[in-house]
Design a protein around this motif. Structure first.
Motif, PDB file in Angstrom:
ATOM      1  N   VAL A 290       0.858  -1.182   0.000  1.00 15.57           N
ATOM      2  CA  VAL A 290       0.000   0.000   0.000  1.00 15.57           C
ATOM      3  C   VAL A 290       0.897   1.235   0.000  1.00 15.57           C
ATOM      4  O   VAL A 290       1.849   1.328   0.790  1.00 15.57           O
ATOM      5  CB  VAL A 290      -0.930   0.019   1.228  1.00 15.57           C
ATOM      6  CG1 VAL A 290      -1.692   1.326   1.291  1.00 15.57           C
ATOM      7  CG2 VAL A 290      -1.888  -1.161   1.198  1.00 15.57           C
ATOM      8  N   HIS A 291       0.609   2.185  -0.900  1.00 16.12           N
ATOM      9  CA  HIS A 291       1.373   3.434  -0.970  1.00 16.12           C
ATOM     10  C   HIS A 291       0.485   4.587  -0.518  1.00 16.12           C
ATOM     11  O   HIS A 291      -0.640   4.745  -0.973  1.00 16.12           O
ATOM     12  CB  HIS A 291       1.854   3.699  -2.409  1.00 16.12           C
ATOM     13  CG  HIS A 291       2.508   5.028  -2.582  1.00 16.12           C
ATOM     14  ND1 HIS A 291       3.805   5.279  -2.174  1.00 16.12           N
ATOM     15  CD2 HIS A 291       2.047   6.198  -3.115  1.00 16.12           C
ATOM     16  CE1 HIS A 291       4.107   6.534  -2.455  1.00 16.12           C
ATOM     17  NE2 HIS A 291       3.068   7.113  -3.032  1.00 16.12           N
ATOM     18  N   HIS A 292       1.035   5.390   0.411  1.00 16.14           N
ATOM     19  CA  HIS A 292       0.285   6.527   0.946  1.00 16.14           C
ATOM     20  C   HIS A 292       1.214   7.730   1.035  1.00 16.14           C
ATOM     21  O   HIS A 292       2.327   7.631   1.551  1.00 16.14           O
ATOM     22  CB  HIS A 292      -0.279   6.180   2.329  1.00 16.14           C
ATOM     23  CG  HIS A 292      -0.939   7.343   3.014  1.00 16.14           C
ATOM     24  ND1 HIS A 292      -0.332   8.072   4.004  1.00 16.14           N
ATOM     25  CD2 HIS A 292      -2.165   7.903   2.832  1.00 16.14           C
ATOM     26  CE1 HIS A 292      -1.147   9.030   4.416  1.00 16.14           C
ATOM     27  NE2 HIS A 292      -2.252   8.942   3.725  1.00 16.14           N
ATOM     28  N   GLU A 293       0.749   8.870   0.542  1.00 17.68           N
ATOM     29  CA  GLU A 293       1.566  10.086   0.571  1.00 17.68           C
ATOM     30  C   GLU A 293       0.661  11.307   0.615  1.00 17.68           C
ATOM     31  O   GLU A 293      -0.422  11.308   0.013  1.00 17.68           O
ATOM     32  CB  GLU A 293       2.479  10.148  -0.663  1.00 17.68           C
ATOM     33  CG  GLU A 293       3.554  11.222  -0.580  1.00 17.68           C
ATOM     34  CD  GLU A 293       4.544  11.124  -1.723  1.00 17.68           C
ATOM     35  OE1 GLU A 293       5.446  11.971  -1.796  1.00 17.68           O
ATOM     36  OE2 GLU A 293       4.403  10.205  -2.563  1.00 17.68           O
ATOM     37  N   VAL A 294       1.106  12.327   1.344  1.00 15.98           N
ATOM     38  CA  VAL A 294       0.346  13.565   1.488  1.00 15.98           C
ATOM     39  C   VAL A 294       1.188  14.720   0.951  1.00 15.98           C
ATOM     40  O   VAL A 294       2.396  14.795   1.203  1.00 15.98           O
ATOM     41  CB  VAL A 294      -0.036  13.832   2.956  1.00 15.98           C
ATOM     42  CG1 VAL A 294      -0.748  15.176   3.096  1.00 15.98           C
ATOM     43  CG2 VAL A 294      -0.903  12.706   3.489  1.00 15.98           C
ATOM     44  N   MET A 295       0.551  15.602   0.193  1.00  9.59           N
ATOM     45  CA  MET A 295       1.221  16.787  -0.343  1.00  9.59           C
ATOM     46  C   MET A 295       0.383  18.016  -0.020  1.00  9.59           C
ATOM     47  O   MET A 295      -0.837  17.968  -0.061  1.00  9.59           O
ATOM     48  CB  MET A 295       1.394  16.679  -1.856  1.00  9.59           C
ATOM     49  CG  MET A 295       2.151  15.450  -2.283  1.00  9.59           C
ATOM     50  SD  MET A 295       2.034  15.151  -4.047  1.00  9.59           S
ATOM     51  CE  MET A 295       2.368  13.370  -4.056  1.00  9.59           C
ATOM     52  N   GLU A 296       1.076  19.100   0.271  1.00  8.98           N
ATOM     53  CA  GLU A 296       0.402  20.380   0.529  1.00  8.98           C
ATOM     54  C   GLU A 296       0.644  21.301  -0.661  1.00  8.98           C
ATOM     55  O   GLU A 296       1.794  21.597  -1.014  1.00  8.98           O
ATOM     56  CB  GLU A 296       0.920  21.021   1.809  1.00  8.98           C
ATOM     57  CG  GLU A 296       0.224  22.340   2.122  1.00  8.98           C
ATOM     58  CD  GLU A 296       0.698  22.948   3.433  1.00  8.98           C
ATOM     59  OE1 GLU A 296       0.177  24.007   3.811  1.00  8.98           O
ATOM     60  OE2 GLU A 296       1.601  22.369   4.064  1.00  8.98           O
TER      61      GLU A 296
END
Length: 421
Positions: free
Chosen positions: A242-248
């Motif tokens: 599972v790949h999870h990433e957050v960007m602002e």
């Protein structure tokens, strides 16, 4: 438009806490960040730091042959530049804040025990005998995962108002069973699903201007508006991972070319000038003044006010006459120059006129004018007298000639003796 991400993970094994330092290069044009046609901005970096941890802002210059290097700081809210550290050749390093260390090997800046007040813009200026290096970084502070659920590293992507931006998916298109992009508004904190894709099903994007790239599952947003600011979260699932990433995403309007206005007054032999750098548009601008290759700071001859917008200076005839106002934000930069030679003399022989000099020049001019009038009247009088003498001599000669030709001729010429001297 191209975006590059470089991530270096640092582990504190002793405490078992993992902190992340993500350095993001955001390139919005072939030459670096989008800039006005009259200027360009070096690659703009966003560095993420973890609250309470340490971070290193890279200098990217060799400590050898550096004549001077400075690190300056502008608070995100007030945009007021403050000098943090300075190092001159053959002189010791001076840092004006605790928890900060200038590393002489590569001129990087280390900040320990990060706090929220450390957020803002950091600028390095290094000068050698033949070149100058300048770079801007924005430091963002986040809480480590496990404290309040926020991720340890969050990519910050800067976008330009009205342009397009691509948020990288960083996942391979093979063996993806499910992928979704979600959006959280900065103010309402409500998560909205933007795009979703299941295996063997078409892509479903619920907003215009948003496109999912199936090659790397990046998200492209066109014609950016301020309402696009916020958190973007990608979730991808394969058979084994599972790949999870957050960007602002932060939106900035490009700065316009500034306009410099000036006012001037004279005191003794100094020329005192006030310069104002005015900007028509641009989000969160940071102002700086330059003369030649030197950055202007507050000293005995210069005073910076109004968050760097205004500059008051006192010039002598030998001082540099050209000043530049540079305005920048994370996506653009623009510069305007002003030549002060029209306001102040630029040679030692030229002196500023005081009240005494003005009075003296006025008196001399008045005397010369009166003298010219008297001379003109005298010249006209002499001309009239000389003309009268010539007329009598001419008439006398005519009578004499007439008498010789005819002795009996009657002479009728009358002479005005009043003109005889």
């Amino acid at each position: 438009m191209t975006i590059f991400f470089f991530t270096e993970q640092m582990a504190k094994i002793g405490s078992g806490i993992v902190s992340g330092l993500t350095i993001i290069y955001l390139l919005l044009s072939d030459s670096g960040v989008l800039a006005e046609t009259d200027g360009s901005l070096a690659t703009y970096r966003v560095v993420n730091g973890a609250l309470g941890q340490s971070v290193v802002l890279p200098g990217n210059v060799s400590g050898e042959s550096i004549s001077v290097v400075t690190w300056d700081y502008a608070n995100s809210s007030h945009q007021k530049m403050v000098q943090l550290c300075v190092k001159y050749k053959n002189s010791p390093t001076t840092c004006n804040r605790e928890r900060m260390t200038l590393k002489l090997k590569d001129c990087s800046l280390e900040i320990q025990n990060l706090t929220d007040s450390d957020e803002g813009f950091y600028e390095i200026n290094a000068r050698t005998d033949t070149d100058r290096h300048q770079e801007v970084m924005e430091l963002r502070i986040y809480v480590l995962a496990g404290t309040n659920g926020n991720p340890a590293t969050r990519c910050v992507v800067n976008g330009t108002l009205g342009q397009s931006v691509t948020l990288p998916g960083n996942v391979s298109g093979e063996n993806i069973s499910f992928i979704a992009w979600d959006y959280t508004n900065s103010s309402h904190q409500k998560k909205i699903q933007l795009c979703v894709k299941y295996t063997n099903n078409p892509t479903n994007c619920k907003r215009e201007r948003v496109t999912l790239n199936l090659k790397d599952y990046s998200l492209e947003i066109q014609n950016l508006t301020y309402s696009d600011e916020g958190l973007y979260e990608i979730n991808a699932r394969t058979d084994a991972d599972v790949h999870h990433e957050v960007m602002e995403l932060r939106i900035y309007e490009r700065v316009s070319t500034p306009v410099i206005t000036s006012s001037q007054f004279v005191s003794n032999e100094l020329c005192n000038i006030s310069l104002d750098c005015l900007l028509e548009r641009g989000t969160k601008p940071v102002y700086s003044w330059w003369t030649g290759d030197d950055k202007v700071t507050t000293d005995e001859s210069h005073v910076l006010t109004d968050e760097g917008r205004s500059l008051e200076l006192s010039l002598r005839p030998s001082d540099n006459r050209v000043y530049n106002c540079t305005v920048r934000n994370p996506v653009s930069e623009a510069t305007m120059s002003v030549d002060l030679r029209n306001l102040c003399p630029d040679t030692e022989g030229e002196k500023l006129l005081g009240p005494f000099h003005i009075c003296l020049i006025t008196t001399i001019t008045l005397i010369a004018f009166i003298t010219a009038i008297v001379f003109t009247l005298y010249w006209k009088r002499e001309l009239k007298i000389n003309k009268g003498k010539y007329s009598r001599r001419h008439l006398h000669q005519l009578d004499a000639n007439k008498g010789r030709q005819n002795p009996r001729a009657e002479l009728t010429t009358i002479y005005d003796d009043t003109i005889l001297m």
